[in-house]
Write an enzyme that holds these catalytic residues in place. Structure first.
Site, PDB file in Angstrom:
ATOM      1  N   ARG A  14       0.827  -1.215   0.000  1.00 54.74           N
ATOM      2  CA  ARG A  14       0.000   0.000   0.000  1.00 54.74           C
ATOM      3  C   ARG A  14       0.857   1.259   0.000  1.00 54.74           C
ATOM      4  NH1 ARG A  14      -5.917  -0.776   2.208  1.00 54.74           N
ATOM      5  NH2 ARG A  14      -6.172  -2.986   1.760  1.00 54.74           N
ATOM      6  N   ARG A 472       1.868  -0.638   8.528  1.00 52.36           N
ATOM      7  CA  ARG A 472       1.245   0.578   9.056  1.00 52.36           C
ATOM      8  C   ARG A 472       0.386   0.308  10.285  1.00 52.36           C
ATOM      9  NH1 ARG A 472      -1.314  -1.826   5.271  1.00 52.36           N
ATOM     10  NH2 ARG A 472      -3.578  -1.898   5.178  1.00 52.36           N
ATOM     11  N   ASP A 535     -12.743   1.275   6.928  1.00 50.42           N
ATOM     12  CA  ASP A 535     -12.212   1.554   5.591  1.00 50.42           C
ATOM     13  C   ASP A 535     -13.272   1.447   4.507  1.00 50.42           C
ATOM     14  OD1 ASP A 535     -12.637  -1.147   5.502  1.00 50.42           O
ATOM     15  OD2 ASP A 535     -10.582  -1.712   4.998  1.00 50.42           O
ATOM     16  N   CYS A 591     -19.855  -0.015 -23.522  1.00 53.18           N
ATOM     17  CA  CYS A 591     -19.412   0.020 -24.916  1.00 53.18           C
ATOM     18  C   CYS A 591     -17.896   0.184 -24.991  1.00 53.18           C
ATOM     19  CB  CYS A 591     -20.125   1.169 -25.624  1.00 53.18           C
ATOM     20  SG  CYS A 591     -19.629   1.419 -27.322  1.00 53.18           S
ATOM     21  N   THR A 592     -17.370   1.081 -24.157  1.00 60.02           N
ATOM     22  CA  THR A 592     -15.919   1.304 -24.107  1.00 60.02           C
ATOM     23  C   THR A 592     -15.204   0.044 -23.629  1.00 60.02           C
ATOM     24  OG1 THR A 592     -16.283   3.644 -23.616  1.00 60.02           O
ATOM     25  CG2 THR A 592     -14.114   2.756 -23.093  1.00 60.02           C
ATOM     26  N   ARG A 594     -16.198  -3.100 -23.734  1.00 57.73           N
ATOM     27  CA  ARG A 594     -16.296  -4.253 -24.636  1.00 57.73           C
ATOM     28  C   ARG A 594     -15.463  -4.103 -25.904  1.00 57.73           C
ATOM     29  NH1 ARG A 594     -22.804  -4.174 -24.359  1.00 57.73           N
ATOM     30  NH2 ARG A 594     -23.152  -5.473 -22.510  1.00 57.73           N
ATOM     31  N   ASP A 771     -21.747   4.731 -26.779  1.00 59.80           N
ATOM     32  CA  ASP A 771     -22.360   4.564 -25.464  1.00 59.80           C
ATOM     33  C   ASP A 771     -23.795   5.062 -25.419  1.00 59.80           C
ATOM     34  OD1 ASP A 771     -19.947   3.562 -24.525  1.00 59.80           O
ATOM     35  OD2 ASP A 771     -19.179   5.572 -24.102  1.00 59.80           O
TER      36      ASP A 771
END
Length: 1013
Positions: A14, A472, A535, A591-592, A594, A771
């Site tokens: 992280r 952390r 979180d 659409c983007t 695929r 789209d």
């Protein structure tokens, strides 16, 4: 850390997303010296050790006192009398096995050259700081000084006369698609997309057609013309723009110069930490110098708590300095009240202030080592005087703040003994014991929270410890991996402060609707304060709703890399956490995803979806088919994508692998389908010279024309797809996969026998082009014979008795399970299709795993701010201006504080109420008729509807017969009758929603009703 290019990603995962590999490699060759090992010194050292520098050296030859236990969490009462650094070093070394911790026996200048950074803290007199800084400034050693005095603190940073910042913000470089570039260098964005650049930023260009000279990688300085356009200077020499182009921001190194400590004292430069206290830095600049001069004149002793004589002497010293250095205050007068308070608290040592400055100073150390982020220039002063309690309730006098020879003396010096007792008798609930939770428990142990006869700390966390937590979550050690977080954290807290033995209750239950029988009304009503260390938003909003219902103060905080925020929620005073929400994340259009990706984020999301389809959803569907009668009929009713569900089941059962070689063959054929066949089909539907309905090129703007891939086993991503894909398929079928014992030659041999069928495009395939157009396949109806053929292809479950598949549940943190390996390979192969720059394993893991970047410095600082607000809550302050919500960004560095937003008010008839915190409290299981009469006679409200959850209990339009059956029943019986279910035994309060008309007959909004059973 060792001198190598290897970084332990399982430990630093992280943090890598915050600092980057280049910065971490610089840190791991940096040696850091911390002088002064009381609370602040060890807080800085802890954060620096967790971050992973090359080595840490401590110097503090003074003996441990019982008062040191106020903020020095590595010390124990048995250490009193021993040398601070000798006792601390071995315990600090346990935090990170990569960072050796040493002790210096002296601070001779001959040794100082060994260090890249020197840090001086509370115990170092001003004269010694100046000596250390003179050496550091002259020899290229970075120098940081920090100290806290009660609720006051300061930090000074000197990184030399020639310091290079490699990345001032740490934000991802901005990029965008170009629609036009004019001859004068005016660049316009595509589709009104904001470029988000600032004047002075630099960009480089790729894929520009017509101005190919721009594509050579040269960075161009930006002049912003508006949110959708910027100028880079004339581009006439390159020709005329035709189409295309992507700009990407370039992080340019920046040179900074710092004054020495001596120069900066005379001519200070301040970072303002709180703009509501704009005049404070100059006042405290003199005040802290006066404190050091006071100590110098009094054998190292600082002013006594709440002592008037010492305060007057300090003010006189500061006044003399102001006369000698008139440039410090300018036209302002010396603030004697402020300096008096500084004198009163000079011997104070507060865990919250130490955590705040410890996180801040440690981040400056990391900047000094790595050049990552903008350093602080050069002084910063901060105070939290609002945390002082009401003097009428908790008088602070020389007697009440005098030491009692306890570990809390340095806190008593600031707040007084009575307030210390109030802290000790708190009943406080901590939800979560991860990074923030560990820091919170550490602070509470030092403060003595919950340690009194009536005190209690309740902590719960349903998670267990992983190796990546150790970077952390500092209460955990390698031996704790696999154990429950809350139990380990509670034990570590008791070890830190034995007064808490018997006062911490650690649970492993998630707080939510499913555990309301555990965290019931008695539990919530017993609490004084609730603190979140969570979180995720869903858990936060649930706890927030509980706090609103039971009217409990809530302390909320969160971090994201170098950014952090805090929020205070006070009953009948402030809005709640749920009153405001961040806007939802922008999703990638289907659409983007695929067919038309243009960024690596798109290909990673596609690859993760591919992983889930192959190795999670399909095995789950196979198992459901084999165990659920009438599966096909049920699927037809529930899903529009019946073909997408049945075809993979048929393929999984009819083409079962029986050994690892079969899995390799499958992976090779899937590679061909995804990276060659599907791309050829897309180009068949939309050839590279295709035009839109307006005559514009189809493949332009965000649409990148793809190229089919030719499989090459020598291409690392192609080979990785085969290895990871075949291993995961083997896992799903219970076969032995590749655990590293197969070499490339083995795969070549197997692949040489795979027959890859030649692809022929199909004319009946429909692909969504934009789209905003409807998906042509969204509600496609298949012929009955197609569905019958699919269904008949499924083998009878009875013939597969005992067979089942093993779904692969996505797990990002296990690098041996091939999950991230597959997604990286699948994403990068698709990126090659579309000429998108690929991403490495780490970046893919970050995006696919939705990892929240985290670093110990921000966590410590934010927790410090929360605990400064805790003092105010204990004092029951009802002046909203005394509370502060905070936002910080340590990368810049930036600090923003504001008072909380007040809770909104409502009104019915002539009665004002709090829209968040007020409700109608009804005692006892009242009859429905009596409840309606109560509102009519006592509140002047006509009840029109009453509901419990989704069940309508009463409505004015109900027929009389229906009402007659209910009006004389107690509410619990009405609920039982309507819902046909019993009220759980643990439920002691019921919430009813109510609709009413006021005295004017108007429908008005009113609070909900709480029935206390």
């Amino acid at each position: 850390m060792s001198k190598s290019d290897d970084i332990d990603e399982s430990l630093y995962s992280r943090q890598l997303y915050v600092l980057g590999k280049e910065a971490m490699l610089k840190m791991q060759v940096s040696n850091v010296l911390v002088v002064g090992v009381t609370g602040l010194g060890v807080e800085i050292a802890k954060n620096v050790a967790l971050a992973g520098v090359r080595s840490l050296t401590l110097y503090d030859p003074e003996a441990v006192t019982v008062q040191d236990l106020a903020t020095q969490f590595f010390l124990r009462e048995s250490d009193v009398g021993q040398r601070r650094d000798h006792v601390t070093a071995p315990r600090l070394a346990e935090l990170n096995s990569y960072v050796p911790v040493r002790v210096a026996e002296s601070l001779e200048e001959a040794r100082l050259g060994e260090f890249q950074v020197i840090v001086a803290t509370n115990t170092v007199p001003l004269a010694e700081r100046l000596r250390l800084n003179r050496y550091a400034h002259a020899h290229g050693v970075r120098f940081i000084a920090a100290e806290t005095r009660g609720l006051f603190g300061q930090i000074f940073v000197d990184l030399g006369e020639d310091f290079t910042v490699i990345d001032s913000t740490g934000e991802d470089p901005k990029s965008g698609i170009v629609s036009d570039i004019e001859a004068d260098g005016t660049v316009t964005m595509l589709d009104d997309s904001r470029h988000n650049l600032e004047d002075g930023d630099y960009v480089r260009f790729t894929e520009v057609d017509g101005l190919e000279g721009l594509n050579d990688g040269t960075p161009y300085k930006v002049e912003v013309l508006g949110p959708f356009a910027f100028r880079i200077g004339s581009v006439e020499k390159f020709g005329v723009y035709k189409k295309g182009g992507i700009f990407t921001q370039v992080k340019m190194p920046a040179k900074l110069s710092f004054k020495s400590y001596e120069e900066a004292l005379r001519d200070p430069e301040y970072l303002v930490s709180d703009f509501s206290k704009f005049d404070r830095p100059a006042q405290l600049h003199l005040g802290f110098q006066a404190l050091h001069l006071f100590a110098e004149k009094n054998n190292g002793q600082y002013p006594r708590p709440s002592n008037e004589e010492d305060a007057n002497n300090l003010i006189k010293l500061a006044s003399d300095m102001a006369e000698q250095q008139p440039q410090i205050l300018g036209e302002s007068e010396l603030d004697r009240d402020l300096l008096r308070e500084l004198s009163y608290q000079a011997r104070g040592d507060i865990a919250g202030m130490v955590a705040f400055f410890g996180g801040l100073a440690a981040q400056e150390v990391l900047k000094a080592c790595s050049g990552k982020f903008t350093p602080l220039k050069q002084f910063m002063y901060f105070d939290s005087l609002e945390s002082l309690p009401d003097p009428a309730k908790y008088p602070r006098t020389e007697a009440t703040t005098a030491p009692i020879q306890s570990r809390y003396d340095n806190q008593i010096a600031v707040f007084g003994l009575d307030f210390q007792r109030a802290l000790a008798n708190l009943k406080i609930f901590l939800v979560g014991s991860g990074a923030i939770g560990c820091e919170m428990l550490k602070n509470w142990a030092l403060m003595g929270v919950g340690s009194g006869p009536e005190g209690k700390i309740m902590v719960t966390d349903n998670d267990s410890i992983e190796k990546s937590n150790l970077n952390r979550q500092f209460l955990f050690r390698p031996k704790d991996v696999g154990r429950n977080k809350s139990e380990v954290a509670a034990a570590a807290t008791i070890e830190m402060n034995p007064d808490l033995a018997g006062h911490i209750d650690a649970k492993c239950d998630k707080v939510g609707p499913e555990t309301e029988h555990i965290f019931d009304s008695d539990f919530w009503n017993s609490l004084d304060i609730v603190t979140n260390a969570l979180d995720n938003v869903d858990a936060r909003t649930y706890v927030d709703r509980r706090c609103v219902f039971y009217r409990k103060p809530l302390l909320e905080s969160g971090t994201l890399g170098t950014k952090g925020n805090t929020q205070v929620v006070i009953p009948n005073l402030t809005e709640s956490y749920s009153s405001s929400r961040d806007p939802p994340e922008k999703s990638i259009p289907l659409c983007t995803l695929r067919s038309f990706p243009n960024k690596i984020d798109h290909t990673i999301a596609w690859a993760k979806s591919l992983f889930h389809g192959y190795f999670t959803e399909t095995p789950e569907n196979v198992n459901t088919y084999l165990t659920q009668p009438n599966f096909v009929e049920q699927t037809l009713k529930q899903s529009s994508d019946i073909r997408g569900i049945l075809e993979p089941i048929v393929a999984s059962l009819s083409d079962r692998p029986y050994n690892y070689e079969d899995c390799i063959k499958w992976a090779r054929l899937e590679f061909e389908k995804k990276y060659n066949d599907d791309i050829q089909q897309l180009l068949y539907n939309f050839p590279k010279d295709a035009k839109t309905s307006t005559g514009a090129p189809f493949w332009s703007g965000p649409k990148r024309a793809p190229e089919p891939l030719i499989f090459d086993i020598n291409n690392p991503s192609h080979f990785q797809f085969i290895v990871a894909g075949s291993s995961l398929r083997a896992y799903c079928y219970g076969l032995k996969g590749d655990d590293g014992h197969f070499d490339v030659e083995f795969y070549k041999k197997v692949l040489s026998n795979v027959e890859v069928p030649e692809f022929t495009p199909r004319s009946d395939v429909k692909i969504q082009a934009n789209d905003d157009e409807p998906d042509p396949n969204a509600n496609a109806k298949f012929e009955d014979d197609v569905m019958d053929q699919l269904a008949s292809s499924l083998p009878e479950p009875a013939t597969l008795a005992g067979f089942s598949m093993v779904p692969a549940e996505f797990e990002k943190d296990d690098d041996t399970n091939h999950h991230i390996e597959f997604i990286t390979a699948a994403s990068n192969c698709r990126a090659m299709n579309y000429n998108i720059e690929p991403a490495d394993h780490q970046k893919t893991k970050f995006i696919a795993g939705r990892i929240i970047p985290a670093i110990a410095t921000t966590t410590g600082l934010v927790t410090g701010l929360v605990n400064l607000e805790l003092y105010k809550v204990v004092d029951h302050k009802m002046d909203i201006e005394k509370y502060k919500n905070g936002f910080v960004n340590l990368a810049l560095p930036f600090f923003g504080f504001s008072e909380p937003i007040a809770s909104p008010q409502g009104k019915y008839n002539d009665q004002t109420y709090d829209k968040i915190w007020d409700r109608f409290d009804i005692q006892g299981d009242i009859k429905l008729k009596d409840l309606i009469d109560y509102f009519k006679n006592q509140k002047g409200l006509e009840v029109t509807m009453l509901s419990y959850g989704v069940s309508l209990l009463y409505a004015s339009f109900f027929p009389p017969k229906k009402l007659k059956d209910r009006l004389n029943l107690p509410i619990t019986e009405v609920v039982k009758s309507v819902t046909k279910s019993e009220i759980p035994a643990h439920v002691k309060t019921m919430i009813l929603e109510i609709c009413v008309d006021d005295q004017e007959g108007e429908d008005v909004e009113v609070p909900y009703v709480t029935i206390h059973l």
